[in-house]
Scaffold this motif. Sequence first.
Motif, PDB file in Angstrom:
ATOM      1  N   UNK A 185      19.131   8.192  -9.550  1.00  0.00           N
ATOM      2  CA  UNK A 185      19.025   7.197  -8.483  1.00  0.00           C
ATOM      3  C   UNK A 185      17.622   6.594  -8.424  1.00  0.00           C
ATOM      4  N   UNK A 186      16.595   7.435  -8.644  1.00  0.00           N
ATOM      5  CA  UNK A 186      15.220   6.942  -8.670  1.00  0.00           C
ATOM      6  C   UNK A 186      15.026   5.922  -9.788  1.00  0.00           C
ATOM      7  N   UNK A 187      15.564   6.222 -10.940  1.00  0.00           N
ATOM      8  CA  UNK A 187      15.432   5.327 -12.092  1.00  0.00           C
ATOM      9  C   UNK A 187      16.170   4.017 -11.847  1.00  0.00           C
ATOM     10  N   UNK A 188      17.393   4.125 -11.332  1.00  0.00           N
ATOM     11  CA  UNK A 188      18.181   2.912 -11.068  1.00  0.00           C
ATOM     12  C   UNK A 188      17.502   2.033 -10.030  1.00  0.00           C
ATOM     13  N   UNK A 189      16.974   2.650  -8.972  1.00  0.00           N
ATOM     14  CA  UNK A 189      16.288   1.885  -7.930  1.00  0.00           C
ATOM     15  C   UNK A 189      15.071   1.162  -8.509  1.00  0.00           C
ATOM     16  N   UNK A 190      14.303   1.857  -9.348  1.00  0.00           N
ATOM     17  CA  UNK A 190      13.104   1.262  -9.927  1.00  0.00           C
ATOM     18  C   UNK A 190      13.448   0.070 -10.790  1.00  0.00           C
ATOM     19  N   UNK A 191      14.503   0.184 -11.575  1.00  0.00           N
ATOM     20  CA  UNK A 191      14.918  -0.922 -12.427  1.00  0.00           C
ATOM     21  C   UNK A 191      15.378  -2.113 -11.600  1.00  0.00           C
ATOM     22  N   UNK A 192      16.143  -1.843 -10.557  1.00  0.00           N
ATOM     23  CA  UNK A 192      16.628  -2.914  -9.688  1.00  0.00           C
ATOM     24  C   UNK A 192      15.472  -3.604  -8.985  1.00  0.00           C
ATOM     25  N   UNK A 193      14.520  -2.824  -8.505  1.00  0.00           N
ATOM     26  CA  UNK A 193      13.358  -3.380  -7.829  1.00  0.00           C
ATOM     27  C   UNK A 193      12.532  -4.224  -8.786  1.00  0.00           C
ATOM     28  N   UNK A 194      12.327  -3.743  -9.996  1.00  0.00           N
ATOM     29  CA  UNK A 194      11.563  -4.490 -10.995  1.00  0.00           C
ATOM     30  C   UNK A 194      12.195  -5.856 -11.250  1.00  0.00           C
ATOM     31  N   UNK A 195      13.510  -5.887 -11.389  1.00  0.00           N
ATOM     32  CA  UNK A 195      14.208  -7.156 -11.656  1.00  0.00           C
ATOM     33  C   UNK A 195      14.116  -8.101 -10.466  1.00  0.00           C
ATOM     34  N   UNK A 196      14.217  -7.538  -9.251  1.00  0.00           N
ATOM     35  CA  UNK A 196      14.145  -8.377  -8.053  1.00  0.00           C
ATOM     36  C   UNK A 196      12.746  -8.967  -7.885  1.00  0.00           C
ATOM     37  N   UNK A 197      11.710  -8.164  -8.146  1.00  0.00           N
ATOM     38  CA  UNK A 197      10.344  -8.657  -8.022  1.00  0.00           C
ATOM     39  C   UNK A 197      10.015  -9.706  -9.085  1.00  0.00           C
ATOM     40  N   UNK A 198      10.604  -9.546 -10.248  1.00  0.00           N
ATOM     41  CA  UNK A 198      10.354 -10.506 -11.330  1.00  0.00           C
ATOM     42  C   UNK A 198      10.790 -11.913 -10.920  1.00  0.00           C
ATOM     43  N   UNK A 199      11.825 -12.010 -10.104  1.00  0.00           N
ATOM     44  CA  UNK A 199      12.328 -13.313  -9.656  1.00  0.00           C
ATOM     45  C   UNK A 199      11.318 -14.054  -8.789  1.00  0.00           C
ATOM     46  N   UNK A 200      10.414 -13.314  -8.141  1.00  0.00           N
ATOM     47  CA  UNK A 200       9.392 -13.969  -7.299  1.00  0.00           C
ATOM     48  C   UNK A 200       7.995 -13.850  -7.939  1.00  0.00           C
ATOM     49  N   UNK A 201       7.993 -13.536  -9.231  1.00  0.00           N
ATOM     50  CA  UNK A 201       6.745 -13.492 -10.001  1.00  0.00           C
ATOM     51  C   UNK A 201       5.779 -12.422  -9.487  1.00  0.00           C
ATOM     52  N   UNK A 202       6.312 -11.269  -9.135  1.00  0.00           N
ATOM     53  CA  UNK A 202       5.512 -10.110  -8.722  1.00  0.00           C
ATOM     54  C   UNK A 202       5.771  -8.991  -9.723  1.00  0.00           C
ATOM     55  N   UNK A 203       4.698  -8.347 -10.173  1.00  0.00           N
ATOM     56  CA  UNK A 203       4.807  -7.300 -11.186  1.00  0.00           C
ATOM     57  C   UNK A 203       4.888  -5.915 -10.549  1.00  0.00           C
ATOM     58  N   UNK A 204       5.846  -5.122 -10.984  1.00  0.00           N
ATOM     59  CA  UNK A 204       5.904  -3.723 -10.573  1.00  0.00           C
ATOM     60  C   UNK A 204       5.001  -2.924 -11.514  1.00  0.00           C
ATOM     61  N   UNK A 205       3.890  -2.425 -10.993  1.00  0.00           N
ATOM     62  CA  UNK A 205       2.900  -1.745 -11.827  1.00  0.00           C
ATOM     63  C   UNK A 205       3.226  -0.284 -12.070  1.00  0.00           C
ATOM     64  N   UNK A 206       3.760   0.387 -11.060  1.00  0.00           N
ATOM     65  CA  UNK A 206       4.007   1.824 -11.220  1.00  0.00           C
ATOM     66  C   UNK A 206       4.882   2.324 -10.085  1.00  0.00           C
ATOM     67  N   UNK A 207       5.435   3.489 -10.297  1.00  0.00           N
ATOM     68  CA  UNK A 207       6.201   4.211  -9.279  1.00  0.00           C
ATOM     69  C   UNK A 207       5.696   5.647  -9.322  1.00  0.00           C
ATOM     70  N   UNK A 208       5.241   6.156  -8.185  1.00  0.00           N
ATOM     71  CA  UNK A 208       4.714   7.516  -8.120  1.00  0.00           C
ATOM     72  C   UNK A 208       5.723   8.432  -7.434  1.00  0.00           C
TER      73      UNK A 208
END
Length: 229
Positions: A185-208
Motif C-alpha cells: 500500500x505504501x508503494x502504491x500510494x507513492x506511485x499514485x502521488x508521484x503521478x498526480x504531482x507530475x501533472x502540476x509540475x511538482x517533483x516528489x523527491x523522497x518518501x521517508x
Amino acid sequence: MSIKTWPELERPREKLLQQGAGVLSDAELIAILLRVGTHGLSAVELGRELLTHFGSLGRLFNAPFSEIKQQKGLGSATYAQFSAVNEVAKRILVEELQTPLSLNSPDKVKDYLQLHIGFKPIEVFMALFLNTQNQIIAIEEMSQGTVAQSAVYIREIVKRALHHNASALIVAHNHPSGTLRPSQEDIALTMTLKDALKLIDVTLLDHFLVTNQSCVSFREESWLNFISE
C-alpha cells in the motif's frame, strides 16, 4: 540519599556546568529537569526508573499526560517541562531545515521526522513542501489513521502543494509497529502521488518511513528507483 549530599562533581548540575551536558547520562539529564526526586528516590534514581518504565528518552518525552501523571512524583508541571523540551527540539530542527536540503545527506529531515512522528501511537502522514532551492516552505500533517493504516488523500496533498507554490515535495509516514519496510500500500500510494504531482509540475523527491528507532529514505534504499524518471 539526596543529591545535595553527593560529592559536588557527581551532582548532575555541577557536572554540566563544569564538563558540559554531553557527559551526563540520560537519567542525569532528566534529573536536572525534575530538580527534585520523590520519597525515597533522588532525582537521578527517579530518572532511571522513568527510563526503565518508558524504555527511552523519546518515549518519555512523547508520553501523554495520562501516562506521566501515573508515575510516582510526577504531575502537570513535569509534563509541561517535558513537552516544552520536546517542542524546543522540534523547533530547532525546523530552523535547521530552512537551509537548502541535500538529497545526498537527508539527516536533518530524518532527525526532525523521527522526533515529530516516530513515537506516535497511530500512523501519521506528513508532507514537506519545498521551493526551487530545496528550502522548506511548509511542513503539514496531512492525515492520521489507526495503528494499522492512514487514509491519505492525494487530492488534498496536491491542493496544498499548489497553495504553497511548491516546486518539490517530500512525504513521510510512521509505522507504529516498528516495521522498517514499506507495504504494498505504501508503494502504491507513492506511485499514485508521484503521478498526480507530475501533472502540476511538482517533483516528489523522497518518501521517508519512520519508527521510534530509525528513519529510512525510499531513495536511499532504492525503493524510489521504480518511480524515478
